[in-house]
Write a protein that holds these residues in place. Structure first.
Motif, PDB file in Angstrom:
ATOM      1  N   GLY A   8       0.773  -1.232   0.000  1.00  0.00           N
ATOM      2  CA  GLY A   8       0.000   0.000   0.000  1.00  0.00           C
ATOM      3  C   GLY A   8       0.801   1.276   0.000  1.00  0.00           C
ATOM      4  N   SER A  17      -3.136  11.087   1.393  1.00  0.00           N
ATOM      5  CA  SER A  17      -3.462   9.929   2.228  1.00  0.00           C
ATOM      6  C   SER A  17      -2.992   8.640   1.574  1.00  0.00           C
ATOM      7  N   ARG A  19      -3.327   4.154   2.547  1.00  0.00           N
ATOM      8  CA  ARG A  19      -3.763   3.093   3.443  1.00  0.00           C
ATOM      9  C   ARG A  19      -2.839   1.904   3.262  1.00  0.00           C
ATOM     10  N   SER A  21      -1.590  -1.957   4.287  1.00  0.00           N
ATOM     11  CA  SER A  21      -2.132  -3.237   4.732  1.00  0.00           C
ATOM     12  C   SER A  21      -0.985  -4.171   5.075  1.00  0.00           C
ATOM     13  N   ARG A  67      -3.668  11.886  12.934  1.00  0.00           N
ATOM     14  CA  ARG A  67      -3.513  11.759  11.477  1.00  0.00           C
ATOM     15  C   ARG A  67      -3.564  10.302  11.023  1.00  0.00           C
ATOM     16  N   PHE A  68      -3.060   9.391  11.847  1.00  0.00           N
ATOM     17  CA  PHE A  68      -3.008   7.970  11.484  1.00  0.00           C
ATOM     18  C   PHE A  68      -4.048   7.204  12.301  1.00  0.00           C
ATOM     19  N   THR A  69      -4.596   6.164  11.686  1.00  0.00           N
ATOM     20  CA  THR A  69      -5.529   5.277  12.370  1.00  0.00           C
ATOM     21  C   THR A  69      -5.166   3.830  12.073  1.00  0.00           C
ATOM     22  N   SER A  71      -6.105  -0.215  12.444  1.00  0.00           N
ATOM     23  CA  SER A  71      -7.265  -1.092  12.604  1.00  0.00           C
ATOM     24  C   SER A  71      -6.859  -2.500  12.192  1.00  0.00           C
ATOM     25  N   TYR A  80      -4.267  -2.781   9.340  1.00  0.00           N
ATOM     26  CA  TYR A  80      -4.236  -1.639   8.437  1.00  0.00           C
ATOM     27  C   TYR A  80      -3.658  -0.408   9.129  1.00  0.00           C
ATOM     28  N   GLN A  82      -4.292   3.606   8.236  1.00  0.00           N
ATOM     29  CA  GLN A  82      -4.788   4.712   7.438  1.00  0.00           C
ATOM     30  C   GLN A  82      -3.989   5.956   7.790  1.00  0.00           C
ATOM     31  N   MET A  83      -3.357   6.543   6.808  1.00  0.00           N
ATOM     32  CA  MET A  83      -2.497   7.693   7.030  1.00  0.00           C
ATOM     33  C   MET A  83      -3.064   8.893   6.275  1.00  0.00           C
ATOM     34  N   ASN A  84      -3.441   9.910   6.997  1.00  0.00           N
ATOM     35  CA  ASN A  84      -3.992  11.141   6.413  1.00  0.00           C
ATOM     36  C   ASN A  84      -3.076  12.315   6.729  1.00  0.00           C
TER      37      ASN A  84
END
Length: 115
Positions: A8, A17, A19, A21, A67-69, A71, A80, A82-84
């Protein structure tokens, strides 16, 4: 055989952004807390986010909070990230691994934030 396969990553402009994996195999994935780590050129590898085995607890390093999540999907053995609002200083190779007693590292996925 334990395997961690990250994917990813890519080149993204500041503010963009991505994402990431990580597919895990060879471990009883649902029993372990997992983490995302990163290593920038010339720097030590650092933990950026972690998630408990059941997914209910998460922690983040200060530079990525908000900024990052992180999961996970225990049915698919995948974690995962998620980077924003990405910044140039987020440029690094990103790896996943157990949060504690890490396994052999995978190949990682390169994230480059640049205009």
């Amino acid at each position: 055989q334990v395997q961690l396969v990250e994917s990813g990553g890519g080149l993204v402009q500041p503010g963009g952004s991505l994402r990431l994996s990580c597919a895990a195999s060879g471990i009883i994935f649902m029993t372990y807390s997992m983490g995302w780590y990163r290593q920038a050129p010339g720097k030590e590898r650092e933990l950026v986010a972690s998630i408990s085995s059941g997914g209910t607890g998460t922690t983040y390093a200060d530079p990525v909070k908000g900024r990052f999540t992180i999961s996970r999907d225990n049915a698919k053995n995948v974690v995962y990230l998620q980077m924003n609002s990405l910044k140039p200083e987020d440029t690094a190779v990103y790896y996943c691994n157990k949060r504690y007693a890490v396994l052999d590292w995978g190949q990682g996925t390169q994230v480059t934030v640049s205009s």
